[in-house]
Design an enzyme around this catalytic site. Structure first.
Site, PDB file in Angstrom:
ATOM      1  N   HIS B  70      -7.908  -0.080  -0.660  1.00 27.72           N
ATOM      2  CA  HIS B  70      -8.260  -1.381  -1.271  1.00 27.72           C
ATOM      3  C   HIS B  70      -9.641  -1.747  -0.738  1.00 27.72           C
ATOM      4  CE1 HIS B  70      -3.710  -2.127  -1.859  1.00 27.72           C
ATOM      5  NE2 HIS B  70      -4.257  -1.661  -2.979  1.00 27.72           N
ATOM      6  N   GLU B  73     -11.018  -4.492   1.834  1.00 25.66           N
ATOM      7  CA  GLU B  73     -10.479  -4.574   3.196  1.00 25.66           C
ATOM      8  C   GLU B  73     -11.377  -3.790   4.147  1.00 25.66           C
ATOM      9  OE1 GLU B  73      -6.104  -4.939   1.079  1.00 25.66           O
ATOM     10  OE2 GLU B  73      -6.471  -3.242   2.406  1.00 25.66           O
ATOM     11  N   ARG B 128     -10.810  -5.275  -5.252  1.00 24.77           N
ATOM     12  CA  ARG B 128      -9.709  -4.539  -4.573  1.00 24.77           C
ATOM     13  C   ARG B 128      -9.458  -3.163  -5.179  1.00 24.77           C
ATOM     14  NH1 ARG B 128      -4.057  -5.670  -2.728  1.00 24.77           N
ATOM     15  NH2 ARG B 128      -2.654  -4.473  -4.027  1.00 24.77           N
ATOM     16  N   HIS B 197      -4.092  -0.508   5.705  1.00 22.56           N
ATOM     17  CA  HIS B 197      -4.455  -1.638   4.838  1.00 22.56           C
ATOM     18  C   HIS B 197      -4.704  -2.861   5.711  1.00 22.56           C
ATOM     19  CE1 HIS B 197      -2.716   0.104   0.994  1.00 22.56           C
ATOM     20  NE2 HIS B 197      -2.317   0.962   1.892  1.00 22.56           N
ATOM     21  N   GLU B 271      -0.594  -2.680   8.068  1.00 25.33           N
ATOM     22  CA  GLU B 271      -1.304  -3.871   7.609  1.00 25.33           C
ATOM     23  C   GLU B 271      -1.924  -4.481   8.861  1.00 25.33           C
ATOM     24  OE1 GLU B 271      -1.890  -5.113   4.708  1.00 25.33           O
ATOM     25  OE2 GLU B 271      -0.518  -4.067   3.349  1.00 25.33           O
TER      26      GLU B 271
END
Lengths: 93, 310
Positions: B70, B73, B128, B197, B271
């Site tokens: 993505h 990020e 994204r 992520h 994450e």
């Protein structure tokens, strides 16, 4: 570069599945407007949603009218982006 | 452009060109350990480059790490760069890392979505997806973490091309995904995969597309717990852990589900830290602490993989 002046990221704490559904509905009500940074997942997790400045009043009214509690996580996205860009330029120098 | 990777700032964000330039310097300076592999091209025909860390042997057991699927990020790309430098600079001193690299190879795909990443620098910082387009469809881009074959089209993705979680017209329709699938499949000996992520502070394992627990659920639960504990020791950041569908939400067509069903038993999705103030727009001052803690979690997973050959 697109400008995000005035755009805000709202952190919403949905109480239950019904409120999560109301948030998911928002994506349909405001297509390509609201941008979930943390999507509606489960009541124990916050939902973070970027709202363009032009939609802020509508969206906040929607949240209030449905009893959805929120806080402003990022008050003005463009401020953060400008700081980031300055930091990169400084690092390059 | 920098003449050597030592003048590269690992505590700053960089453009695509700066990162590709760093890669060339980095590989040249660590040519005994690191090489650069071109695994394919993106939709807009940019190279997809993977760093390979190897001490020899052929087709050894391997670990895959990807960042930046993505594109907005940026903290994940920066973490991938820092970890690459950490592996090269501490390999000789870190006894465990030396054992790991004597047994396995490590592959790091730092810019998994180069078109999207370039776009975040040129036009839209909050982009994204990738940049693919289809005739007659006004919206651009596919969420590359919904385009994998396992669970493709499930309710944890969107068929609307304008959605941020648009899955794409078909599984592996996106060249950025197809390139990794081909590379990992042809290699045939990957034993762990970690997809990074941002943000939510979670270490998760399959499945995302269903609530059904995977066969070695208990092993993954305990390994995720150990990884989270190792991460917490560095800067005190608390992560939660569990399967994607029970910890976060239903997500279909995702990297780690495909990896697991391909036979990679140790597949994890990270994450990264959520300070509650910046989302994925973490200031550059948080790059190093974020990477330091993430590295300890990854090192834990690699140690377990090395000690549990299959």
């Amino acid at each position: 570069q697109m400008n995000f002046t005035g755009d805000q990221v709202l952190r919403i704490l949905a109480k239950d599945e019904k409120q999560l559904t109301l948030l998911r509905d928002l994506e349909g009500l405001k297509p390509q407007k609201v941008d979930f940074w943390r999507g509606p997942a489960r009541p124990s997790l916050p939902v973070d949603m970027r709202v363009p400045f032009s939609e802020l009043k509508d969206v906040k009214d929607y949240l209030k009218s449905h009893g959805l509690r929120y806080s402003v996580m990022i008050k003005d996205i463009q401020v953060l982006l400008d700081e980031e860009r300055d930091a990169m330029a400084k690092s390059r120098r | 452009l920098e003449r050597s990777s030592s003048s590269f700032s690992y505590s700053s964000y960089h453009t695509l060109d700066e990162i590709y330039n760093w890669m060339d310097n980095f590989v040249a300076e660590h040519s005994n350990l690191v090489s650069k592999i071109h695994i394919g091209n993106s939709f807009e025909n940019r190279s997809i480059l993977v760093l390979k860390f190897s001490t020899g042997g052929s087709n050894r057991q391997a670990v895959w790490i990807d960042t930046g699927i993505h594109s907005r990020e940026w903290i994940t790309h920066a973490t991938g760069i820092w970890i690459s430098n950490k592996i090269a600079s501490s390999y000789a001193k870190d006894h465990l890392l030396k054992k790991i690299l004597n047994a396995m190879d490590i592959f790091i795909d730092i810019i998994t979505n180069p078109d999207g990443f370039a776009f975040t620098h040129s036009m839209n910082r909050l982009w994204r997806k990738n940049k693919s387009s289809q005739p007659g469809i006004s919206c651009i881009g596919v969420d590359l973490n919904r385009n994998w074959r396992t669970g493709f089209g499930g309710n944890g993705s969107n068929k609307n091309p304008c959605s941020e979680t648009y899955r794409g017209p078909a599984p592996e329709s996106e060249p950025e995904v197809a390139a990794i699938v081909e590379f990992i499949t042809n290699h045939g000996n990957f034993k762990a995969l970690i997809s990074i992520h941002s943000y939510s502070q979670m270490v998760m394992y399959p499945y995302g597309h269903s609530l059904e627990p995977v066969p070695n659920y208990y092993e993954l639960f305990n390994l995720a717990k150990d990884a989270v504990k190792a991460l917490n020791k560095v800067h005190g950041i608390q992560y939660t852990f569990g399967s994607i569908s029970t910890t976060l939400y239903a997500a279909s067509g995702i990297t780690v589900d495909w990896a697991y069903d391909t036979g990679i038993k140790y597949a994890f999705s990270f994450e990264l830290r959520d300070t509650g103030q910046y989302g994925f727009l973490l200031p550059a001052s948080q790059i190093v602490p974020t990477a330091e803690e993430t590295w300890m979690a990854i090192r834990t997973i690699m140690k377990h993989t090395m000690n549990h050959p299959y």
